[in-house]
Design an enzyme around this catalytic site. Sequence first.
Site, PDB file in Angstrom:
ATOM      1  N   GLY A  31      77.621  28.579  36.548  1.00  8.85           N
ATOM      2  CA  GLY A  31      77.736  28.972  37.949  1.00  8.85           C
ATOM      3  C   GLY A  31      78.323  30.358  38.120  1.00  8.85           C
ATOM      4  O   GLY A  31      78.342  31.153  37.186  1.00  8.85           O
ATOM      5  N   LEU A  33      76.918  32.644  39.865  1.00 13.18           N
ATOM      6  CA  LEU A  33      75.696  33.316  39.411  1.00 13.18           C
ATOM      7  C   LEU A  33      75.661  34.773  39.853  1.00 13.18           C
ATOM      8  O   LEU A  33      76.013  35.110  40.982  1.00 13.18           O
ATOM      9  CB  LEU A  33      74.478  32.568  39.944  1.00 13.18           C
ATOM     10  N   HIS A  37      71.844  35.908  35.622  1.00  9.96           N
ATOM     11  CA  HIS A  37      71.419  34.500  35.667  1.00  9.96           C
ATOM     12  C   HIS A  37      70.071  34.386  36.387  1.00  9.96           C
ATOM     13  O   HIS A  37      69.183  33.645  35.965  1.00  9.96           O
ATOM     14  CB  HIS A  37      72.440  33.642  36.425  1.00  9.96           C
ATOM     15  N   GLN A  61      84.325  23.205  26.395  1.00 10.79           N
ATOM     16  CA  GLN A  61      84.200  24.467  25.651  1.00 10.79           C
ATOM     17  C   GLN A  61      85.341  25.445  25.942  1.00 10.79           C
ATOM     18  O   GLN A  61      85.311  26.581  25.465  1.00 10.79           O
ATOM     19  CB  GLN A  61      82.832  25.111  25.911  1.00 10.79           C
ATOM     20  N   GLN A 155      76.311  32.467  20.720  1.00  9.70           N
ATOM     21  CA  GLN A 155      75.916  31.196  21.349  1.00  9.70           C
ATOM     22  C   GLN A 155      74.427  30.939  21.130  1.00  9.70           C
ATOM     23  O   GLN A 155      74.013  29.831  20.780  1.00  9.70           O
ATOM     24  CB  GLN A 155      76.227  31.262  22.837  1.00  9.70           C
ATOM     25  N   SER A 187      78.897  39.777  33.908  1.00 15.09           N
ATOM     26  CA  SER A 187      79.565  38.545  33.496  1.00 15.09           C
ATOM     27  C   SER A 187      80.336  37.968  34.676  1.00 15.09           C
ATOM     28  O   SER A 187      80.855  38.720  35.510  1.00 15.09           O
ATOM     29  CB  SER A 187      80.547  38.849  32.357  1.00 15.09           C
ATOM     30  N   ARG A 189      83.091  36.788  34.422  1.00 15.14           N
ATOM     31  CA  ARG A 189      84.495  37.160  34.230  1.00 15.14           C
ATOM     32  C   ARG A 189      84.776  38.607  34.658  1.00 15.14           C
ATOM     33  O   ARG A 189      85.934  39.014  34.685  1.00 15.14           O
ATOM     34  CB  ARG A 189      84.904  36.954  32.772  1.00 15.14           C
TER      35      ARG A 189
END
Length: 283
Positions: A31, A33, A37, A61, A155, A187, A189
């Site tokens: 999410g 987004l 994404h 995770q 990943q 990102s 973040r």
Amino acid sequence: MQVFHHIQSIREALGVDRLAGKRIGFVPTMGNLHSAHIELVKIAQQSCDIVVCSIFVNPLQFGLNEDWDKYPRTFDADTNKLREVGCDYVFYPSEQEIYPNGMAEQTRVVVPTMIDVLCGASRPGHFEGVTTVVSKLFNIVQPDEAVFGLKDFQQLAVIRRMVEDLCMPVDIIAGPIFRAEDGLALSSRNGFITAAERPQVTVLNQSLQQALTHIEAGRRDFAELELEAVATIEQAGFKVDYVNICNSRTLTPAADDDTDITALGAMYTESARLIDNISLELT
Ligand code: AMP
């Protein structure tokens, strides 16, 4: 666009689509987004009739001292963006729906070795959480293809390996890294980056690019190149987690005769951990 909260209801809808011969694409996310994404959804739309996007901030995770509780949750804005791009289904399960027996009791999927390096070294258990939840989501959605971003290079490598080792019938598609104009990889973040830090954080991308430029020019002293990149990032005022120059397929340290090389890095700002990578194919 339909939003599903339960495994059974999304399975029923997808069962009808599958019977109708539709190709199903899947984009798993946590999410918050952003345009990267949405670009991944567009990639899935190119080859699929039905595209499913999942939104689940997977607690399995995140480490104990990580940012699971702080992770931005923006469901309404997310669904607006997905509706706009024409995504068909959103899967938005609760923690209880995914881990009904609790996380401690959850069966795990573990890809060995590859998860102990790079981000895995500083985030123990992280990739085990990723492969476990992605396996569950694959079993729920049963997609023909799933799209992952190259931004999370390790990943993607781990998931490819899991799919290969466990004979999962899913095509894994890699989406490119989507970046801001100055090179910062988009990102969720990035919202934690302060205004003062923002002009400086591109140093991560620049230091990796610098290393690859030297490799292209013939240098093969990878350890020295890694140290130079670390020094560049530290000079800009950030704490480095790692900079590693790797074989793109195995993620082991690059060897002199490798032709596919990826420089990967992670660094800490005041309140975010940022990652980036750049790949190089030598002919
Ligand atoms: P996340 O929501 O951070 O778990 O990311 C969901 C998917 O989007 C993963 O496959 C990520 O690799 C991908 N993604 C996130 N940011 C980017 C980006 N800047 N470029 C390409 N893919 C991305």
